[in-house]
Write a protein that holds these residues in place. Structure first.
Motif, PDB file in Angstrom:
ATOM      1  N   THR A   1      -5.540   0.243  -3.395  1.00 46.76           N
ATOM      2  CA  THR A   1      -4.378   0.097  -4.278  1.00 46.76           C
ATOM      3  C   THR A   1      -4.518   0.719  -5.664  1.00 46.76           C
ATOM      4  OG1 THR A   1      -5.140  -2.140  -4.835  1.00 46.76           O
ATOM      5  CG2 THR A   1      -3.444  -1.933  -3.131  1.00 46.76           C
ATOM      6  N   PRO A   2      -5.724   0.955  -6.219  1.00 47.17           N
ATOM      7  CA  PRO A   2      -5.761   1.623  -7.525  1.00 47.17           C
ATOM      8  C   PRO A   2      -5.181   3.042  -7.534  1.00 47.17           C
ATOM      9  CG  PRO A   2      -7.776   0.386  -7.206  1.00 47.17           C
ATOM     10  CD  PRO A   2      -7.031   0.343  -5.898  1.00 47.17           C
ATOM     11  N   CYS A   3      -4.726   3.537  -6.374  1.00 44.50           N
ATOM     12  CA  CYS A   3      -3.986   4.808  -6.381  1.00 44.50           C
ATOM     13  C   CYS A   3      -2.755   4.680  -7.273  1.00 44.50           C
ATOM     14  CB  CYS A   3      -3.593   5.220  -4.971  1.00 44.50           C
ATOM     15  SG  CYS A   3      -2.504   4.045  -4.129  1.00 44.50           S
TER      16      CYS A   3
ATOM     17  N   ALA B   1      11.982  -3.972  -2.644  1.00 44.49           N
ATOM     18  CA  ALA B   1      10.883  -3.790  -3.590  1.00 44.49           C
ATOM     19  C   ALA B   1      10.472  -2.325  -3.681  1.00 44.49           C
ATOM     20  CB  ALA B   1       9.690  -4.647  -3.166  1.00 44.49           C
ATOM     21  N   PHE B   2      10.430  -1.631  -2.537  1.00 51.47           N
ATOM     22  CA  PHE B   2      10.076  -0.208  -2.522  1.00 51.47           C
ATOM     23  C   PHE B   2      11.111   0.600  -3.304  1.00 51.47           C
ATOM     24  CE2 PHE B   2       9.763   4.069  -0.797  1.00 51.47           C
ATOM     25  CZ  PHE B   2       8.391   4.251  -0.569  1.00 51.47           C
ATOM     26  N   ALA B   3      12.382   0.314  -3.077  1.00 55.15           N
ATOM     27  CA  ALA B   3      13.444   1.035  -3.782  1.00 55.15           C
ATOM     28  C   ALA B   3      13.337   0.836  -5.284  1.00 55.15           C
ATOM     29  CB  ALA B   3      14.805   0.565  -3.281  1.00 55.15           C
ATOM     30  N   GLN B   4      13.029  -0.386  -5.709  1.00 58.05           N
ATOM     31  CA  GLN B   4      12.931  -0.680  -7.131  1.00 58.05           C
ATOM     32  C   GLN B   4      11.750   0.030  -7.770  1.00 58.05           C
ATOM     33  OE1 GLN B   4      12.878  -4.861  -7.988  1.00 58.05           O
ATOM     34  NE2 GLN B   4      12.752  -4.592 -10.203  1.00 58.05           N
ATOM     35  N   GLU B   5      10.609   0.049  -7.082  1.00 60.70           N
ATOM     36  CA  GLU B   5       9.391   0.638  -7.643  1.00 60.70           C
ATOM     37  C   GLU B   5       9.364   2.161  -7.539  1.00 60.70           C
ATOM     38  OE1 GLU B   5       6.860  -0.859  -9.208  1.00 60.70           O
ATOM     39  OE2 GLU B   5       7.808  -2.819  -9.064  1.00 60.70           O
ATOM     40  N   VAL B   6       9.861   2.686  -6.419  1.00 62.45           N
ATOM     41  CA  VAL B   6       9.704   4.118  -6.117  1.00 62.45           C
ATOM     42  C   VAL B   6      10.953   4.921  -6.466  1.00 62.45           C
ATOM     43  CG1 VAL B   6       9.144   5.776  -4.284  1.00 62.45           C
ATOM     44  CG2 VAL B   6       8.068   3.511  -4.295  1.00 62.45           C
ATOM     45  N   GLY B   7      12.114   4.286  -6.378  1.00 56.86           N
ATOM     46  CA  GLY B   7      13.346   5.025  -6.613  1.00 56.86           C
ATOM     47  C   GLY B   7      13.886   5.689  -5.368  1.00 56.86           C
ATOM     48  N   VAL B   8      13.378   5.291  -4.208  1.00 55.26           N
ATOM     49  CA  VAL B   8      13.841   5.795  -2.916  1.00 55.26           C
ATOM     50  C   VAL B   8      14.232   4.591  -2.077  1.00 55.26           C
ATOM     51  CG1 VAL B   8      13.175   6.973  -0.789  1.00 55.26           C
ATOM     52  CG2 VAL B   8      12.382   7.851  -2.991  1.00 55.26           C
ATOM     53  N   THR B   9      15.427   4.598  -1.520  1.00 54.01           N
ATOM     54  CA  THR B   9      15.903   3.459  -0.737  1.00 54.01           C
ATOM     55  C   THR B   9      15.507   3.626   0.730  1.00 54.01           C
ATOM     56  OG1 THR B   9      17.794   3.170  -2.210  1.00 54.01           O
ATOM     57  CG2 THR B   9      17.917   2.125  -0.041  1.00 54.01           C
ATOM     58  N   PRO B  10      14.653   2.748   1.242  1.00 59.50           N
ATOM     59  CA  PRO B  10      14.233   2.856   2.643  1.00 59.50           C
ATOM     60  C   PRO B  10      15.349   2.464   3.607  1.00 59.50           C
ATOM     61  CG  PRO B  10      12.647   1.590   1.336  1.00 59.50           C
ATOM     62  CD  PRO B  10      13.909   1.690   0.543  1.00 59.50           C
TER      63      PRO B  10
ATOM     64  N   ALA C   1       2.085   3.159   7.923  1.00 61.72           N
ATOM     65  CA  ALA C   1       1.669   2.146   6.959  1.00 61.72           C
ATOM     66  C   ALA C   1       2.109   0.761   7.426  1.00 61.72           C
ATOM     67  CB  ALA C   1       2.259   2.456   5.578  1.00 61.72           C
ATOM     68  N   VAL C   2       2.139   0.582   8.744  1.00 57.15           N
ATOM     69  CA  VAL C   2       2.538  -0.705   9.308  1.00 57.15           C
ATOM     70  C   VAL C   2       1.306  -1.583   9.511  1.00 57.15           C
ATOM     71  CG1 VAL C   2       4.523   0.312  10.447  1.00 57.15           C
ATOM     72  CG2 VAL C   2       2.362   0.148  11.685  1.00 57.15           C
TER      73      VAL C   2
ATOM     74  N   MET D   1       0.823  -1.200   0.000  1.00 58.34           N
ATOM     75  CA  MET D   1       0.000   0.000   0.000  1.00 58.34           C
ATOM     76  C   MET D   1       0.863   1.258   0.000  1.00 58.34           C
ATOM     77  SD  MET D   1      -3.240   0.765  -0.146  1.00 58.34           S
ATOM     78  CE  MET D   1      -2.964   2.201  -1.166  1.00 58.34           C
ATOM     79  N   ALA D   2       1.932   1.250   0.798  1.00 57.92           N
ATOM     80  CA  ALA D   2       2.847   2.393   0.814  1.00 57.92           C
ATOM     81  C   ALA D   2       3.474   2.592  -0.556  1.00 57.92           C
ATOM     82  CB  ALA D   2       3.928   2.182   1.871  1.00 57.92           C
ATOM     83  N   THR D   3       3.868   1.502  -1.186  1.00 54.69           N
ATOM     84  CA  THR D   3       4.481   1.585  -2.514  1.00 54.69           C
ATOM     85  C   THR D   3       3.490   2.144  -3.527  1.00 54.69           C
ATOM     86  OG1 THR D   3       5.929  -0.299  -2.032  1.00 54.69           O
ATOM     87  CG2 THR D   3       5.598   0.270  -4.352  1.00 54.69           C
ATOM     88  N   ALA D   4       2.252   1.669  -3.480  1.00 55.22           N
ATOM     89  CA  ALA D   4       1.243   2.150  -4.419  1.00 55.22           C
ATOM     90  C   ALA D   4       0.997   3.647  -4.248  1.00 55.22           C
ATOM     91  CB  ALA D   4      -0.061   1.372  -4.240  1.00 55.22           C
ATOM     92  N   LEU D   5       0.905   4.107  -3.001  1.00 59.37           N
ATOM     93  CA  LEU D   5       0.701   5.541  -2.753  1.00 59.37           C
ATOM     94  C   LEU D   5       1.899   6.356  -3.243  1.00 59.37           C
ATOM     95  CD1 LEU D   5      -0.871   5.474   0.814  1.00 59.37           C
ATOM     96  CD2 LEU D   5      -1.970   6.361  -1.261  1.00 59.37           C
TER      97      LEU D   5
END
Length: 269
Positions: A123-125, A46-55, A72-73, A15-19
């Motif tokens: 998730t459709p965001c 996965a977040f880094a790959q999709e968003v471009g920001v490394t958590p 978002a936990v 959900m965080a990734t989708a937002l």
């Protein structure tokens, strides 16, 4: 949305990734203004790959470096995370929870009377078509409402509701995409069973769901009226509708919303 506003995600799951992806695509935020943390290396990757920001795995660091903090936990982890970040939360922070079932009062018990907003997106965001609802805490300001409404409306449609209705929102639109994907899969399977190639069946089923939803939103007509517009006496559609009624589809969908709502309430207890 001011580019000076820094948004931090505590939890970097789906959900965080989708937002995050939705907000970046909509131009509401830039990658430089995003922060994220998660204890799972897989989720961080996965977040880094999709968003471009490394958590990071440091929740407190994300809070220190953010103005808007998104919780978002998983609901089961909320108490632990709130206790961890409480020393870092100050008056400048807007705390936005997207955790199912967790009431604002429960968050305030640990963080104090902060500026709090509870949100249920879906998730459709990811594709700019979310259905979201939000409720404001007693300390949230008009500016806070504007920020949340613009973020949510920038990736779909958003409404404000009393907090007591957010569990029902969770059961309907929060979980709803899964119900629709099940319908999409079933309709596509039906087409394949009757001889259509899989790709054609899936395209026709998906476009049909999209078109029907678009008609409902743009005409404002009751779904029953729109249904009757497709249904001729003694025709193919009424035969199909009769089969759906025999299968209890209407009751099953209502039961799904009820079950998900009750589960949301249970998670908050």
């Amino acid at each position: 949305m001011s580019t000076d506003v820094r948004v931090g995600f505590l939890g970097a799951g789906k959900m965080a990734t989708a937002l995050a992806v939705g907000w970046l695509r909509a131009g509401l935020l830039q990658t430089a203004s995003l922060r994220a943390s998660d204890p799972s290396a897989g989720a961080r990757s996965a977040f880094a790959q999709e968003v471009g920001v490394t958590p990071t795995n440091d929740n407190r660091a994300v809070v220190r470096e953010s103005d808007v903090v998104l919780l978002a936990v998983k609901p089961q982890m909320m108490a632990q995370v709130l206790a961890e970040i409480a020393p870092e939360v100050t008056e400048r922070h807007l705390i936005v929870s997207i955790a199912a079932g967790i009431p604002l009062q429960q968050i305030a018990k640990t963080l104090g009377e902060r500026r709090l907003v509870r949100v249920m997106p879906n998730t459709p965001c990811l594709v700019g078509a979310s259905a979201s609802a939000y409720a404001l805490g007693s300390r949230a300001t008009a500016d806070d409402q504007q920020i949340v409404d613009r973020l949510l409306s920038g990736v779909g449609r958003a409404i404000q509701v009393p907090e007591r209705l957010l569990d029902a929102v969770t059961g309907l639109s929060g979980s709803g995409p899964a119900y629709v994907f099940l319908l999409l899969e079933a309709l596509s399977d039906g087409g394949v069973r009757m001889g259509l190639p899989r790709d054609a069946a899936q395209l026709l089923a998906a476009q049909t769901l999209f078109g029907a939803a678009k008609m409902a939103l743009e005409t404002g007509l009751h779904p029953g009226v729109l249904k009757d517009m497709v249904t001729s006496p003694g025709g193919t559609t009424i035969a199909g509708l009769h089969a759906l009624e025999r299968g209890g589809v209407r009751a099953a969908l209502m039961n799904a919303v009820e079950a998900a709502t009750l589960r949301s309430i249970e998670l908050g207890q």
